[in-house]
Design a protein around this motif. Sequence first.
Motif, mmCIF file in Angstrom:
data_model
loop_
_atom_site.group_PDB
_atom_site.id
_atom_site.type_symbol
_atom_site.label_atom_id
_atom_site.label_comp_id
_atom_site.label_asym_id
_atom_site.label_seq_id
_atom_site.Cartn_x
_atom_site.Cartn_y
_atom_site.Cartn_z
ATOM 1 N N ASN A 134 -5.744 0.391 7.242
ATOM 2 C CA ASN A 134 -6.912 1.249 7.017
ATOM 3 C C ASN A 134 -7.894 1.103 8.168
ATOM 4 N N TYR A 135 -8.087 -0.122 8.595
ATOM 5 C CA TYR A 135 -9.023 -0.411 9.675
ATOM 6 C C TYR A 135 -8.600 0.299 10.965
ATOM 7 N N ASN A 136 -7.287 0.334 11.221
ATOM 8 C CA ASN A 136 -6.765 0.989 12.422
ATOM 9 C C ASN A 136 -6.545 2.486 12.234
ATOM 10 N N LYS A 137 -6.876 3.001 11.025
ATOM 11 C CA LYS A 137 -6.667 4.412 10.673
ATOM 12 C C LYS A 137 -5.187 4.805 10.804
ATOM 13 N N THR A 138 -4.324 3.897 10.355
ATOM 14 C CA THR A 138 -2.883 4.126 10.360
ATOM 15 C C THR A 138 -2.452 4.583 8.982
ATOM 16 N N PHE A 139 -1.577 5.579 8.918
ATOM 17 C CA PHE A 139 -1.055 6.052 7.638
ATOM 18 C C PHE A 139 -0.154 4.974 7.051
ATOM 19 N N THR A 140 -0.424 4.577 5.806
ATOM 20 C CA THR A 140 0.352 3.491 5.200
ATOM 21 C C THR A 140 1.581 3.996 4.473
ATOM 22 N N GLY A 141 1.518 5.164 3.863
ATOM 23 C CA GLY A 141 2.678 5.654 3.109
ATOM 24 C C GLY A 141 3.022 4.689 1.996
ATOM 25 N N TRP A 142 4.266 4.231 1.985
ATOM 26 C CA TRP A 142 4.722 3.315 0.930
ATOM 27 C C TRP A 142 4.694 1.860 1.390
ATOM 28 N N ALA A 143 4.171 1.604 2.570
ATOM 29 C CA ALA A 143 4.121 0.242 3.084
ATOM 30 C C ALA A 143 3.059 -0.567 2.337
ATOM 31 N N LEU B 51 -4.372 -7.327 3.644
ATOM 32 C CA LEU B 51 -5.797 -7.012 3.663
ATOM 33 C C LEU B 51 -6.443 -7.585 4.917
ATOM 34 N N SER B 52 -7.458 -6.880 5.393
ATOM 35 C CA SER B 52 -8.246 -7.412 6.498
ATOM 36 C C SER B 52 -9.224 -8.440 5.941
ATOM 37 N N GLU B 53 -9.955 -9.092 6.818
ATOM 38 C CA GLU B 53 -10.968 -10.059 6.365
ATOM 39 C C GLU B 53 -11.993 -9.371 5.464
ATOM 40 N N ARG B 54 -12.382 -8.159 5.849
ATOM 41 C CA ARG B 54 -13.315 -7.393 5.022
ATOM 42 C C ARG B 54 -12.697 -7.050 3.661
ATOM 43 N N GLY B 55 -11.397 -6.741 3.658
ATOM 44 C CA GLY B 55 -10.697 -6.438 2.407
ATOM 45 C C GLY B 55 -10.690 -7.610 1.448
#
Length: 91
Positions: free
Chosen positions: A55-64, A68-72
């Motif tokens: 999410n942080y990198n604005k990458t589509f996750t799909g079913w992956a 979590l990031s540190e913020r997550g």
Amino acid sequence: DNNDDGYREMMMPYRPFHRRVMRAPFKLAKRILFPEIAKEPGTLILIRHGESLWNYNKTFTGWADPDLSERGFREAEHAARLLLESGYEND
């Protein structure tokens, strides 16, 4: 209880009369023999996950299932803390 359009009857599952009558004594016996089962239903709480690395990198996750990031992690801990402070218990 206005039912002019017949929506309520349409959404009610059909159960024959004999099935409704035959189950009543068993439901009563179950409530008497196993009172702990007859408790109020629980509460289902749905919480969306915190920010992931993708999410942080604005990458589509799909079913992956990215980590979590540190913020997550902080967001998840904050949500858990709010629920505990509100009186909810973890099963």
